[in-house]
Design a protein around this motif. Structure first.
Motif, PDB file in Angstrom:
ATOM      1  N   VAL A  53       0.645  -1.173  -0.025  1.00  0.00           N
ATOM      2  CA  VAL A  53       0.054   0.050  -0.055  1.00  0.00           C
ATOM      3  C   VAL A  53       0.963   1.323  -0.052  1.00  0.00           C
ATOM      4  O   VAL A  53       0.476   2.297  -0.618  1.00  0.00           O
ATOM      5  CB  VAL A  53      -0.995   0.125   1.217  1.00  0.00           C
ATOM      6  CG1 VAL A  53      -1.997  -1.147   1.256  1.00  0.00           C
ATOM      7  CG2 VAL A  53      -0.073   0.080   2.628  1.00  0.00           C
ATOM      8  N   ASP A  63       1.348   1.249  -3.788  1.00  0.00           N
ATOM      9  CA  ASP A  63       0.089   0.970  -4.758  1.00  0.00           C
ATOM     10  C   ASP A  63      -0.583   2.246  -5.135  1.00  0.00           C
ATOM     11  O   ASP A  63      -1.327   2.755  -4.106  1.00  0.00           O
ATOM     12  CB  ASP A  63      -0.423  -0.155  -4.020  1.00  0.00           C
ATOM     13  CG  ASP A  63      -1.792  -0.636  -4.938  1.00  0.00           C
ATOM     14  OD1 ASP A  63      -2.073  -0.071  -6.251  1.00  0.00           O
ATOM     15  OD2 ASP A  63      -2.569  -1.416  -4.513  1.00  0.00           O
ATOM     16  N   PRO A  64      -0.771   2.785  -6.267  1.00  0.00           N
ATOM     17  CA  PRO A  64      -1.479   3.796  -6.709  1.00  0.00           C
ATOM     18  C   PRO A  64      -2.807   3.456  -6.703  1.00  0.00           C
ATOM     19  O   PRO A  64      -3.902   4.287  -6.599  1.00  0.00           O
ATOM     20  CB  PRO A  64      -1.165   4.063  -8.491  1.00  0.00           C
ATOM     21  CG  PRO A  64      -0.673   2.761  -8.718  1.00  0.00           C
ATOM     22  CD  PRO A  64      -0.104   1.974  -7.728  1.00  0.00           C
ATOM     23  N   TYR A  65      -3.261   2.379  -6.591  1.00  0.00           N
ATOM     24  CA  TYR A  65      -4.765   1.819  -6.625  1.00  0.00           C
ATOM     25  C   TYR A  65      -5.297   1.415  -4.973  1.00  0.00           C
ATOM     26  O   TYR A  65      -6.524   1.056  -4.714  1.00  0.00           O
ATOM     27  CB  TYR A  65      -5.045   0.787  -7.302  1.00  0.00           C
ATOM     28  CG  TYR A  65      -4.391   0.749  -8.837  1.00  0.00           C
ATOM     29  CD1 TYR A  65      -4.977   1.958  -9.548  1.00  0.00           C
ATOM     30  CD2 TYR A  65      -3.669   0.029  -9.242  1.00  0.00           C
ATOM     31  CE1 TYR A  65      -4.411   2.230 -10.866  1.00  0.00           C
ATOM     32  CE2 TYR A  65      -2.892   0.351 -10.518  1.00  0.00           C
ATOM     33  CZ  TYR A  65      -3.339   1.234 -11.144  1.00  0.00           C
ATOM     34  OH  TYR A  65      -2.829   1.504 -12.561  1.00  0.00           O
ATOM     35  N   ALA A  66      -4.451   1.489  -3.925  1.00  0.00           N
ATOM     36  CA  ALA A  66      -4.605   1.075  -2.735  1.00  0.00           C
ATOM     37  C   ALA A  66      -5.764   1.927  -2.037  1.00  0.00           C
ATOM     38  O   ALA A  66      -5.963   3.012  -2.034  1.00  0.00           O
ATOM     39  CB  ALA A  66      -3.291   1.347  -2.014  1.00  0.00           C
ATOM     40  N   SER A  67      -6.823   1.248  -1.400  1.00  0.00           N
ATOM     41  CA  SER A  67      -7.805   1.724  -0.532  1.00  0.00           C
ATOM     42  C   SER A  67      -7.108   2.399   0.872  1.00  0.00           C
ATOM     43  O   SER A  67      -6.252   1.889   1.056  1.00  0.00           O
ATOM     44  CB  SER A  67      -8.807   0.862  -0.280  1.00  0.00           C
ATOM     45  OG  SER A  67      -8.272  -0.273   0.634  1.00  0.00           O
ATOM     46  N   LYS A  68      -7.751   3.424   1.214  1.00  0.00           N
ATOM     47  CA  LYS A  68      -7.499   4.234   2.385  1.00  0.00           C
ATOM     48  C   LYS A  68      -7.517   2.993   3.645  1.00  0.00           C
ATOM     49  O   LYS A  68      -6.905   3.275   4.613  1.00  0.00           O
ATOM     50  CB  LYS A  68      -8.472   5.223   2.852  1.00  0.00           C
ATOM     51  CG  LYS A  68      -8.158   6.439   1.656  1.00  0.00           C
ATOM     52  CD  LYS A  68      -8.992   7.751   1.987  1.00  0.00           C
ATOM     53  CE  LYS A  68      -8.372   8.849   1.049  1.00  0.00           C
ATOM     54  NZ  LYS A  68      -9.237  10.164   1.406  1.00  0.00           N
ATOM     55  N   GLN A  83      -4.390   0.686   3.390  1.00  0.00           N
ATOM     56  CA  GLN A  83      -3.420   1.661   3.980  1.00  0.00           C
ATOM     57  C   GLN A  83      -3.420   2.004   5.526  1.00  0.00           C
ATOM     58  O   GLN A  83      -2.394   1.796   6.098  1.00  0.00           O
ATOM     59  CB  GLN A  83      -3.651   3.164   3.155  1.00  0.00           C
ATOM     60  CG  GLN A  83      -3.060   3.145   1.703  1.00  0.00           C
ATOM     61  CD  GLN A  83      -3.338   4.507   0.978  1.00  0.00           C
ATOM     62  OE1 GLN A  83      -4.229   5.027   1.449  1.00  0.00           O
ATOM     63  NE2 GLN A  83      -2.673   4.502  -0.010  1.00  0.00           N
ATOM     64  N   ASP A 125       5.507   8.803  -7.289  1.00  0.00           N
ATOM     65  CA  ASP A 125       4.780   9.580  -6.293  1.00  0.00           C
ATOM     66  C   ASP A 125       5.576  10.775  -5.612  1.00  0.00           C
ATOM     67  O   ASP A 125       5.123  11.356  -4.817  1.00  0.00           O
ATOM     68  CB  ASP A 125       4.027   8.885  -5.199  1.00  0.00           C
ATOM     69  CG  ASP A 125       5.024   7.977  -4.188  1.00  0.00           C
ATOM     70  OD1 ASP A 125       6.106   7.954  -4.534  1.00  0.00           O
ATOM     71  OD2 ASP A 125       4.507   7.208  -3.412  1.00  0.00           O
TER      72      ASP A 125
END
Length: 643
Positions: free
Chosen positions: A299, A302-307, A310, A404
């Protein structure tokens, strides 16, 4: 009578004319010298690049007092109270004009009481200010101190601590190894060829059970008395420096132990993650009332990770007995940064290994590393990123071009990817190349790293099966793995006992068994790896094998700084070269069950023909012509350095 009345009125008028503060001061101040319950850091130094210092002061109801500081060159910029009335944080500036000495901390109560305590500012040792960290010239010896050598049986068990007694028959009890045992073993460690020592954490772990490993710290400024004292720790560092060797400290910023002293009175309501739930269930604590981490370290990249994912990775507790520290609290962040710097300065460290690197708040970890490297530009820090994906490992190294924009400020990471690649390659037998392409392509992944030479590589450690176990007891493959590790463009780390084929065959992967006692570390041991008594022929041969490689490596510019060139595996043989000026080191792995004649035509670009060489392991000398014979199922290391 009239004179009496006049005098009385005069006294009243005089009293009314006094200023309020003078009236208050008329109450006799009760200056009380005290030993404050806790002050952290316990001392500091003048001449630091960062002139700001934050003192955490813990004392009963200290928030009811008004602090002041009296010392030339030191000013109190501000102070902050904790959510608990027993904490106050003093923000000091120590200017360049400040000299070593004792400054006075004063805490004044509204009722006139004044608490006074001294705080020591020390001078720095000019000769050791550079604090050079470990690098590619080093070979690191990783030790689990409780299991290495017991030189002082008197500190084995202390009534003041929760876990009592030692039991060497129980893999999860304490066995009694200590710092003094490491000091007494330095002749052996140095003679083997190691240049740096990394003990797992030596700070107090006052836990109920299984506290021997050191990763559940209950006081960040106290050496565990079962290992020794602060003076003993300093003595270890001093003894290493006198030998030209380095001490690496294992630190833990992600979590503490459940019995850490502050857990009974936390400074702020957000000092640890999931604090509200912990405090709600403190009286009937069973370890099930907190969220545990999901271990989804990706996470961080990962640009797609959910909060959700994370936060659970960052805020979840590593295990139920290790509270997860909230580094987003600025006071805790400062505490951890200053703690690391305090240990660097106190022990004159040669490096830090930071545990569970991807689990804390990653912005904090960037600031933590930045603060240390700003103070000590030539220092070394390695972070544990247990990932087999080179892209994830590369993300954490300083200088990485991350999409990032994240800059870790971390000089080194741990190469779990290469560790697994070496094992997989040596265990593969069916492929046409006998798995050696995995080594070739694994090293080719270095294009992803900002500085591959600064990465720490290893074959095993305190958390995984011994390499001899992973390689199914094959001595030949263990030698291949070790020789390859020690010529790679990396900083190598070897776990204690690997040099004598220690294993965990009885229960592979069991942490207690992995961390078995080093033979000879206890009085009365029938086997003694320090002297060779009782070791098998294979164990002695492996010990000598490792020693020869390490001793050569210590003085090899080619291995430490040289260019790397390798050739694609062919017919079950893989060849790698390290080159610097006139020194050339050739490493060959032959996984075949028969000897191979290696044609030197493939290596014409390196101008080998006619050059003389020496076999590092056998000391045989020869001259390169057109063919080189490589024994079956072995690794060979040749060098152009004849002496």
């Amino acid at each position: 009578m009239n004179k009496v009345i006049v005098c009385f009125l005069t006294l009243i008028l005089w009293g009314c004319a006094q200023k309020p503060e003078e009236s208050t001061s008329a109450k006799a101040e009760q200056s009380i010298p005290v030993v404050l319950e806790r002050v952290a850091p316990p001392n500091w130094w003048v001449g630091m690049k960062n002139q700001e210092l934050q003192l955490m002061v813990k004392h009963p109801n200290i928030a009811d007092y008004f602090p002041s500081v009296a010392y030339k060159g030191v000013s109190l910029l501000s102070f902050d109270k904790g959510d608990s009335p027993n904490y106050v944080f003093l923000n000091l500036k120590i200017s360049a004009a400040a000299l070593p000495g004792e400054l006075l901390l004063r805490f004044k109560h509204g009722d006139g009481r004044v608490l006074e305590s001294t705080y020591v500012l020390k001078s720095r040792n000019d000769e050791e200010r550079s604090y050079r960290g470990f690098n590619t010239k080093d070979a690191i010896y990783l030790i689990t101190p409780d299991r290495f050598a017991n030189a002082n049986p008197e500190n084995d068990s202390l009534k003041t601590l929760r876990e009592q007694g030692i039991d060497r028959e129980n893999a999860y009890k304490r066995h009694g190894g200590d710092i003094e045992g490491i000091i007494r073993s330095l002749d052996y460690i140095q003679d083997m060829g190691f240049t740096a020592v990394w003990p797992s954490p030596l700070l107090t772990n006052d836990m109920k059970e299984s506290s021997y490993h050191g990763y559940a710290i209950t006081d960040y400024y106290q050496v565990d008395p079962r290992f020794g004292t602060l003076d003993t720790y300093k003595a270890l560092s001093s003894a290493l420096r006198k030998r030209g060797m380095k001490l690496i400290m294992d630190q833990v910023a992600n979590h503490c132990g459940l019995n850490h002293w502050w857990m009974s009175d936390l400074p702020f309501r957000n000092w640890i993650n999931n604090q509200e739930n912990f405090e709600k269930h403190r009286s009937e604590w069973n370890g099930e009332t907190v969220l545990l981490t999901n271990h989804r370290r990706t996470v961080n990249q990962d640009p797609y990770a959910s909060k959700h994912d994370q936060l659970l990775n960052e805020e979840g507790w590593f295990v139920a007995t290790m509270p997860d520290l909230n580094q987003r609290n600025p006071f805790l962040a400062k505490y951890l940064i200053q703690n690391s710097i305090w240990w660097v300065e106190t022990l004159h460290l040669g490096g830090i290994r930071q545990d569970t690197y991807p689990y804390p708040n990653k912005d904090f970890m960037s600031q933590w590393a930045k603060a240390i490297m700003r103070e000590y530009p030539n220092f070394s820090i390695v972070g544990e990123e247990w990932s087999y994906n080179p892209l994830l490992i590369a993300y954490w190294q300083s200088g990485a071009k991350n999409k990032d924009g994240y800059e870790s400020n971390l000089p080194s990471t741990m190469d779990f990817a290469m560790q697994r690649t070496i094992v997989q390659a040596l265990m593969e037998e069916e492929a046409w190349d006998k798995g050696l392409v995995k080594l070739y392509e694994g090293l080719a992944n270095d294009f992803a790293y900002a500085n591959p030479k600064a990465i720490m590589c290893f074959l095993d450690n305190h958390d995984m099966s011994r390499i001899h176990t992973q390689l199914k007891g094959s001595v030949a493959k263990t030698k291949m793995a070790l020789s390859y590790l020690l010529v790679l463009p990396r900083i190598p780390q070897i776990y204690y006992g690997t040099e004598i084929l220690m294993d965990d065959f009885d229960k592979p992967g069991d942490h207690g068994l992995i961390r078995s006692d080093f033979p000879g570390g206890w009085q009365g041991d029938k086997k003694n790896a320090f002297t060779g008594v009782g070791l098998s022929k294979q164990q002695k041969e492996m010990q000598l094998f490792v020693k020869k490689l390490l001793q050569y490596r210590k003085n090899s510019e080619a291995i430490a700084e040289g260019e790397t060139v390798h050739f694609a595996p062919h017919d079950g043989v893989y060849v790698l070269f390290r080159i610097a000026k006139e020194e050339l080191v050739m490493h060959v792995i032959n996984k075949n069950t028969t000897a191979k004649e290696l044609s030197l035509d493939r290596f014409k670009e390196l101008n080998l023909e006619g050059r003389r060489f020496r076999n590092i392991l056998t000391e045989e000398k020869g001259q390169w012509s057109t063919q080189l014979k490589v024994p079956a199922n072995s690794s060979v290391i040749l060098t152009t350095k004849l002496n």
